[in-house]
Design an enzyme around this catalytic site. Structure first.
Site, mmCIF file in Angstrom:
data_model
loop_
_atom_site.group_PDB
_atom_site.id
_atom_site.type_symbol
_atom_site.label_atom_id
_atom_site.label_comp_id
_atom_site.label_asym_id
_atom_site.label_seq_id
_atom_site.Cartn_x
_atom_site.Cartn_y
_atom_site.Cartn_z
ATOM 1 N N PHE A 94 9.207 3.777 -1.720
ATOM 2 C CA PHE A 94 8.480 3.349 -2.912
ATOM 3 C C PHE A 94 8.402 4.540 -3.868
ATOM 4 O O PHE A 94 8.350 5.700 -3.445
ATOM 5 C CB PHE A 94 7.082 2.865 -2.520
ATOM 6 C CG PHE A 94 6.305 2.301 -3.667
ATOM 7 C CD1 PHE A 94 6.752 1.194 -4.364
ATOM 8 C CD2 PHE A 94 5.120 2.900 -4.068
ATOM 9 C CE1 PHE A 94 6.033 0.680 -5.437
ATOM 10 C CE2 PHE A 94 4.393 2.389 -5.132
ATOM 11 C CZ PHE A 94 4.852 1.278 -5.817
ATOM 12 N N ASP A 165 4.650 10.641 4.790
ATOM 13 C CA ASP A 165 4.258 9.443 4.049
ATOM 14 C C ASP A 165 4.239 8.306 5.071
ATOM 15 O O ASP A 165 5.279 7.734 5.427
ATOM 16 C CB ASP A 165 5.225 9.150 2.902
ATOM 17 C CG ASP A 165 4.740 7.977 2.052
ATOM 18 O OD1 ASP A 165 3.897 7.200 2.550
ATOM 19 O OD2 ASP A 165 5.202 7.835 0.902
ATOM 20 N N HIS A 168 3.565 3.047 5.725
ATOM 21 C CA HIS A 168 4.027 1.870 6.480
ATOM 22 C C HIS A 168 3.704 1.975 7.966
ATOM 23 O O HIS A 168 4.130 1.115 8.729
ATOM 24 C CB HIS A 168 5.562 1.752 6.385
ATOM 25 C CG HIS A 168 6.085 1.557 5.009
ATOM 26 N ND1 HIS A 168 7.435 1.495 4.725
ATOM 27 C CD2 HIS A 168 5.457 1.405 3.813
ATOM 28 C CE1 HIS A 168 7.623 1.318 3.436
ATOM 29 N NE2 HIS A 168 6.439 1.270 2.845
ATOM 30 N N GLN A 191 -3.152 -0.626 0.496
ATOM 31 C CA GLN A 191 -2.869 -1.622 -0.547
ATOM 32 C C GLN A 191 -2.657 -2.992 0.139
ATOM 33 O O GLN A 191 -2.379 -3.063 1.352
ATOM 34 C CB GLN A 191 -1.636 -1.124 -1.334
ATOM 35 C CG GLN A 191 -1.051 -2.065 -2.332
ATOM 36 C CD GLN A 191 0.040 -2.910 -1.724
ATOM 37 O OE1 GLN A 191 0.588 -2.580 -0.691
ATOM 38 N NE2 GLN A 191 0.342 -4.023 -2.380
ATOM 39 N N LYS A 194 -0.275 -3.855 3.055
ATOM 40 C CA LYS A 194 -0.134 -2.916 4.178
ATOM 41 C C LYS A 194 -0.763 -3.452 5.470
ATOM 42 O O LYS A 194 -1.599 -4.343 5.448
ATOM 43 C CB LYS A 194 -0.736 -1.558 3.806
ATOM 44 C CG LYS A 194 -0.055 -0.903 2.607
ATOM 45 C CD LYS A 194 1.427 -0.684 2.852
ATOM 46 C CE LYS A 194 2.109 0.121 1.757
ATOM 47 N NZ LYS A 194 2.069 -0.471 0.427
ATOM 48 N N ARG A 223 -15.935 19.310 -5.898
ATOM 49 C CA ARG A 223 -17.204 19.763 -5.301
ATOM 50 C C ARG A 223 -16.920 20.460 -3.966
ATOM 51 O O ARG A 223 -15.893 20.218 -3.330
ATOM 52 C CB ARG A 223 -18.146 18.581 -5.083
ATOM 53 C CG ARG A 223 -18.587 17.934 -6.385
ATOM 54 C CD ARG A 223 -19.698 16.917 -6.160
ATOM 55 N NE ARG A 223 -20.224 16.478 -7.435
ATOM 56 C CZ ARG A 223 -19.858 15.370 -8.076
ATOM 57 N NH1 ARG A 223 -18.959 14.559 -7.556
ATOM 58 N NH2 ARG A 223 -20.388 15.061 -9.247
ATOM 59 N N TYR A 230 -23.355 19.476 -9.930
ATOM 60 C CA TYR A 230 -22.487 19.716 -11.089
ATOM 61 C C TYR A 230 -21.802 21.063 -10.993
ATOM 62 O O TYR A 230 -21.765 21.837 -11.949
ATOM 63 C CB TYR A 230 -23.291 19.574 -12.384
ATOM 64 C CG TYR A 230 -23.717 18.148 -12.641
ATOM 65 C CD1 TYR A 230 -22.755 17.144 -12.799
ATOM 66 C CD2 TYR A 230 -25.055 17.789 -12.712
ATOM 67 C CE1 TYR A 230 -23.130 15.823 -13.014
ATOM 68 C CE2 TYR A 230 -25.430 16.475 -12.932
ATOM 69 C CZ TYR A 230 -24.463 15.488 -13.072
ATOM 70 O OH TYR A 230 -24.821 14.181 -13.283
ATOM 71 N N ARG A 240 -12.635 8.692 -4.937
ATOM 72 C CA ARG A 240 -13.383 8.206 -3.783
ATOM 73 C C ARG A 240 -13.202 6.700 -3.582
ATOM 74 O O ARG A 240 -12.934 5.968 -4.528
ATOM 75 C CB ARG A 240 -14.876 8.517 -3.975
ATOM 76 C CG ARG A 240 -15.183 9.994 -4.121
ATOM 77 C CD ARG A 240 -16.682 10.243 -4.202
ATOM 78 N NE ARG A 240 -17.318 9.565 -5.302
ATOM 79 C CZ ARG A 240 -17.626 10.124 -6.485
ATOM 80 N NH1 ARG A 240 -17.351 11.403 -6.702
ATOM 81 N NH2 ARG A 240 -18.201 9.427 -7.438
HETATM 82 C C1 PLP Z 1 6.300 4.447 1.298
HETATM 83 C C2 PLP Z 1 5.131 4.301 0.375
HETATM 84 N N1 PLP Z 1 4.497 5.399 -0.062
HETATM 85 C C3 PLP Z 1 3.441 5.336 -0.889
HETATM 86 C C4 PLP Z 1 2.957 4.126 -1.325
HETATM 87 C C5 PLP Z 1 1.823 4.111 -2.312
HETATM 88 O O1 PLP Z 1 0.682 3.478 -1.842
HETATM 89 P P1 PLP Z 1 -0.337 2.772 -2.863
HETATM 90 O O2 PLP Z 1 0.284 1.493 -3.288
HETATM 91 O O3 PLP Z 1 -1.553 2.581 -2.017
HETATM 92 O O4 PLP Z 1 -0.576 3.706 -3.986
HETATM 93 C C6 PLP Z 1 3.562 2.953 -0.878
HETATM 94 C C7 PLP Z 1 3.041 1.633 -1.327
HETATM 95 O O5 PLP Z 1 3.690 0.658 -1.468
HETATM 96 C C8 PLP Z 1 4.682 3.021 -0.025
HETATM 97 O O6 PLP Z 1 5.323 1.933 0.388
#
Ligand code: PLP
Length: 412
Positions: A94, A165, A168, A191, A194, A223, A230, A240
């Site tokens: 992605f 990353d 998945h 997301q 997922k 922070r 602050y 967050r």
């Molecule tokens: C391989 C990969 N990395 C990063 C992301 C980014 O995640 P998000 O959609 O939560 O920003 C995705 C989302 O589809 C992804 O498939």
């Protein structure tokens, strides 16, 4: 006859829908609502989730954030990535994997993926190393951990930071160790599509105390633990998660282990049976993958060996009641964003040095342009009979390949 041409479809019942939720989610969400503690700074849900998720993924720390894109960016910033640094990423992923690097004002460099595992090819990574290389982001594509033994060896030789990353790969394991605990930091996404979801969301996991502290600060406006409200120490933002998301994630996490086992069992079953058909090559799984997350069930189709073009096969499968797609249409270096270096305020010196038109990623190109077939994770959550239907649909499409080859499907 194929359903595409008026025959009876293999399947008319829907597959397991996604997301899955029940009373537990309803009750926990109501509890948050009524408590009035809606933000993570006021309530227990996000903290509880961070601790549980990190522990399940073999890590001492988890920092929940707004999504799986900012999690990558925060991890890069925490690692000290700076302008002019290079970060090696795969072209088959992605877009966020690479844009997070740009948003850290560094340059993504594309190393090709292996044609059979769809994850970073360590030899291609070595060919991309330069004195500017500072980090690698291996993607555990479709839920199968990348070749982390080889990647960590490269990291050690060249003092590089490894950010997995793992968007998945919830629940996946590599040589028995959880994805998310294999590099210096890891990034997950929550997301909607997922394997663990709260609509949006993400988390950074790590076993490094200093990196965790830095990520926590960056996700909370710079922070620091004993600072004033602050008082802000680094360039950062508010990334967050809300307590509503934390509540949903705590419930979804209770379901993850069993769902992961079901996906892995069904995925292996599908892979072994589909491999028996000519021209179909399910994602190769090495012995190091001790559990596959199966965010996607992905395979390659060799059109000549199968006897029909991919586009027609996808249409025929859909008509048989099997939702499927071709996945990414472009390798990332071919995306207009990279071709035109449309990087906004980032990488002001990129114009001369970087030419994404010259990235050499033939495996990713072939997978994107001609060969990938994706089935989404929730198809793997049903009983074995669901897998039988998927197999029957592929077999039926293969049996009718000559008709499919001979028909012009453009009008359909
Ligand atoms: C391989 C990969 N990395 C990063 C992301 C980014 O995640 P998000 O959609 O939560 O920003 C995705 C989302 O589809 C992804 O498939």
């Amino acid at each position: 006859m194929l359903a595409l041409f008026g025959g009876t479809p293999v399947r008319t019942r829907p597959f397991t829908p996604w997301p899955i939720f029940g009373k537990a989610e309803e009750e926990r969400l109501l509890r948050v609502l009524r408590s009035g503690h809606w933000g993570r700074l006021d309530g227990p849900e996000v903290s509880e989730f961070e601790n549980r998720f990190a522990a399940m993924h073999g890590c001492a720390h988890g920092i929940a954030v707004a999504n799986g894109t900012v999690s990558l960016r925060i991890a890069l910033l925490a690692a000290g990535i700076r302008a002019e640094d290079e970060v090696i990423v795969p072209p088959y992923t992605f877009v966020s994997t690479a844009t997070a690097v740009i948003e850290a004002n560094a340059s993504p460099v594309f190393a090709d993926v292996d044609l059979d595992t769809f994850t970073l090819d360590p030899a291609a990574v070595r060919a991309c190393l330069t004195p500017r290389t500072r980090a690698i982001i291996p993607v555990h594509f479709a839920g199968q951990p990348a070749d982390m033994t080889a990647i960590m060896a490269i990291a050690e030789e060249h003092s590089l930071v490894i950010i997995e990353d793992a968007a998945h790969a919830h629940g996946a394991t590599y040589q028995g160790r959880p994805a998310g605990s294999l590099g210096h930091m890891a990034s997950f996404s929550f997301q909607s599509s997922k394997n663990l979801t709260s609509g949006e969301g993400g988390i950074i996991t790590t076993n490094d105390d200093a990196l965790a502290e830095s990520c926590r600060s960056i996700h909370n406006c710079g922070r620091v633990p004993d600072g004033l409200w602050y008082e802000h120490h680094v360039i950062s933002g508010n990334y967050r998660l809300s307590e509503f998301q934390g509540a949903v994630l705590n419930c979804q996490l209770d379901r993850l282990e069993e769902q992961t086992r079901t996906r892995d069992r069904n995925g292996q079953d599908l892979a072994s049976r589909l491999a028996a058909l000519p021209g179909l090559r399910p994602q190769a799984r090495g012995p190091a993958c001790t559990r596959h997350g199966y965010h996607l069930f992905m395979l390659r189709i060799d059109e000549t060996a199968f006897g029909a073009p991919r586009g027609a096969v996808l249409k025929a499968l859909e008509a048989e009641g099997i939702p499927c797609s071709a996945g990414y249409g472009f390798s990332l270096p071919d995306q207009p964003l990279f071709r035109h270096k449309a990087f906004g305020p980032y990488l002001p010196n990129a114009s001369g040095r970087l030419d994404y038109g010259k990235a050499h990623c033939p495996n990713s190109d072939l997978i994107c342009r001609e060969q990938a077939i994706w089935l989404e994770q929730h198809l793997l959550l049903g009983p074995r009979g669901d897998m039988d239907d998927i197999i029957r649909a592929f077999e039926k499409v293969h049996e009718h390949r000559a008709t499919l080859r001979a028909t012009d499907l453009r009008a359909r």
